[in-house]
Design a protein around this motif. Sequence first.
Motif, mmCIF file in Angstrom:
data_model
loop_
_atom_site.group_PDB
_atom_site.id
_atom_site.type_symbol
_atom_site.label_atom_id
_atom_site.label_comp_id
_atom_site.label_asym_id
_atom_site.label_seq_id
_atom_site.Cartn_x
_atom_site.Cartn_y
_atom_site.Cartn_z
ATOM 1 N N ILE A 40 85.722 -47.674 96.344
ATOM 2 C CA ILE A 40 85.465 -48.240 94.793
ATOM 3 C C ILE A 40 86.149 -47.647 93.877
ATOM 4 O O ILE A 40 86.743 -48.433 92.903
ATOM 5 N N LEU A 41 87.011 -46.556 94.093
ATOM 6 C CA LEU A 41 87.684 -45.933 92.912
ATOM 7 C C LEU A 41 89.116 -46.696 93.028
ATOM 8 O O LEU A 41 89.773 -46.989 91.975
ATOM 9 N N GLU A 42 89.747 -47.263 94.359
ATOM 10 C CA GLU A 42 90.842 -47.923 94.230
ATOM 11 C C GLU A 42 90.657 -49.217 93.715
ATOM 12 O O GLU A 42 91.333 -49.851 92.743
ATOM 13 N N ILE A 43 89.512 -50.185 93.789
ATOM 14 C CA ILE A 43 89.248 -51.218 92.920
ATOM 15 C C ILE A 43 89.088 -51.100 91.589
ATOM 16 O O ILE A 43 89.813 -51.615 90.950
ATOM 17 N N LYS A 44 88.434 -50.075 91.293
ATOM 18 C CA LYS A 44 88.040 -49.911 89.894
ATOM 19 C C LYS A 44 89.544 -49.707 89.184
ATOM 20 O O LYS A 44 89.895 -50.049 88.171
ATOM 21 N N GLY A 45 90.484 -48.973 89.790
ATOM 22 C CA GLY A 45 91.962 -48.729 89.256
ATOM 23 C C GLY A 45 92.714 -50.017 89.157
ATOM 24 O O GLY A 45 93.532 -50.096 88.174
ATOM 25 N N ARG A 55 82.010 -49.468 85.820
ATOM 26 C CA ARG A 55 81.282 -48.574 85.779
ATOM 27 C C ARG A 55 80.782 -48.082 87.325
ATOM 28 O O ARG A 55 80.447 -48.811 88.240
ATOM 29 N N VAL A 56 81.318 -46.885 87.590
ATOM 30 C CA VAL A 56 81.022 -46.184 89.073
ATOM 31 C C VAL A 56 79.512 -45.710 88.836
ATOM 32 O O VAL A 56 79.437 -44.737 87.987
ATOM 33 N N SER A 57 78.652 -46.026 89.782
ATOM 34 C CA SER A 57 77.438 -45.105 89.829
ATOM 35 C C SER A 57 77.189 -44.953 91.373
ATOM 36 O O SER A 57 77.982 -45.239 92.350
ATOM 37 N N THR A 58 75.848 -44.458 91.623
ATOM 38 C CA THR A 58 75.485 -44.582 93.052
ATOM 39 C C THR A 58 74.221 -45.181 93.296
ATOM 40 O O THR A 58 73.446 -45.249 92.520
ATOM 41 N N THR A 59 73.982 -45.661 94.587
ATOM 42 C CA THR A 59 73.079 -46.140 94.964
ATOM 43 C C THR A 59 72.181 -45.639 96.028
ATOM 44 O O THR A 59 72.786 -45.045 96.979
ATOM 45 N N SER A 71 78.359 -44.722 96.655
ATOM 46 C CA SER A 71 78.805 -45.114 95.435
ATOM 47 C C SER A 71 78.746 -46.658 95.410
ATOM 48 O O SER A 71 78.904 -47.617 96.154
ATOM 49 N N ASN A 72 78.543 -47.275 94.235
ATOM 50 C CA ASN A 72 78.805 -48.475 93.920
ATOM 51 C C ASN A 72 79.409 -48.712 92.695
ATOM 52 O O ASN A 72 80.002 -47.923 91.863
ATOM 53 N N LEU A 73 79.974 -50.033 92.557
ATOM 54 C CA LEU A 73 80.704 -50.642 91.193
ATOM 55 C C LEU A 73 80.261 -51.697 90.561
ATOM 56 O O LEU A 73 79.703 -52.718 90.950
ATOM 57 N N THR A 74 80.134 -51.543 89.012
ATOM 58 C CA THR A 74 79.857 -52.988 88.325
ATOM 59 C C THR A 74 80.933 -53.117 87.479
ATOM 60 O O THR A 74 81.463 -52.198 86.779
ATOM 61 N N LEU A 75 81.600 -54.425 87.540
ATOM 62 C CA LEU A 75 82.680 -54.635 86.677
ATOM 63 C C LEU A 75 82.055 -55.642 85.831
ATOM 64 O O LEU A 75 81.467 -56.752 86.301
ATOM 65 N N LYS A 76 82.614 -55.906 84.399
ATOM 66 C CA LYS A 76 82.165 -56.722 83.548
ATOM 67 C C LYS A 76 83.400 -57.321 82.582
ATOM 68 O O LYS A 76 84.349 -56.595 82.261
ATOM 69 N N ASN A 77 83.233 -58.743 82.585
ATOM 70 C CA ASN A 77 84.383 -59.584 82.141
ATOM 71 C C ASN A 77 83.631 -60.707 81.238
ATOM 72 O O ASN A 77 83.406 -61.600 81.678
ATOM 73 N N GLY A 78 83.431 -60.237 79.962
ATOM 74 C CA GLY A 78 82.805 -61.174 78.965
ATOM 75 C C GLY A 78 81.275 -61.233 79.663
ATOM 76 O O GLY A 78 80.568 -60.287 79.867
#
Length: 158
Positions: A40-45, A55-59, A71-78
């Motif tokens: 998740i941190l690699e993709i976020k980077g 936004r990284v959080s946990t499930t 861990s989970n990841l949410t990405l927003k693009n518009g």
Amino acid sequence: MSAKDVFFQKLETNTNAHKESEEAFKRDVLAFQEDTKTLILEIKGWFDGSPVTARVSTTHMTENTDRFEVSNLTLKNGGKTLKIIPEGLYYWGVKGGLEVTIHNPNRAPSTSKFNLHWKDGISKLPGWVIVSGGVGNAPAQRIEFNQENFFKMITVFA
């Protein structure tokens, strides 16, 4: 050896097997948590310095009766959203799965999905594996997870 001795020997064997099974489960959970967080941190980077917000959080996950966080990841693009959420720890030939969901309201269908498998015994690929398709009788496509393949899979998020 008496029936009592046989009974208690079998009892000890079963107790030890159960204990080892619980310890193996705990090791799997810990390794899945650590490897997922790293992924998740690699993709976020990969999105640092871009207009995409992350936004990284946990499930909370439940496997049998055990609860743990991953861990989970949410990405927003518009108006577009990409989510990577844990799906499960054990199932048919796979240990550890994440679901990637992309919502793009400007295309039809507006939602697309694929999976990331932590240990995919079906593909025999090392490390994380991207799994897509597999609808109906069509076999799922499995490819190595890497930056190039990941970005090919998320073009609808651009």
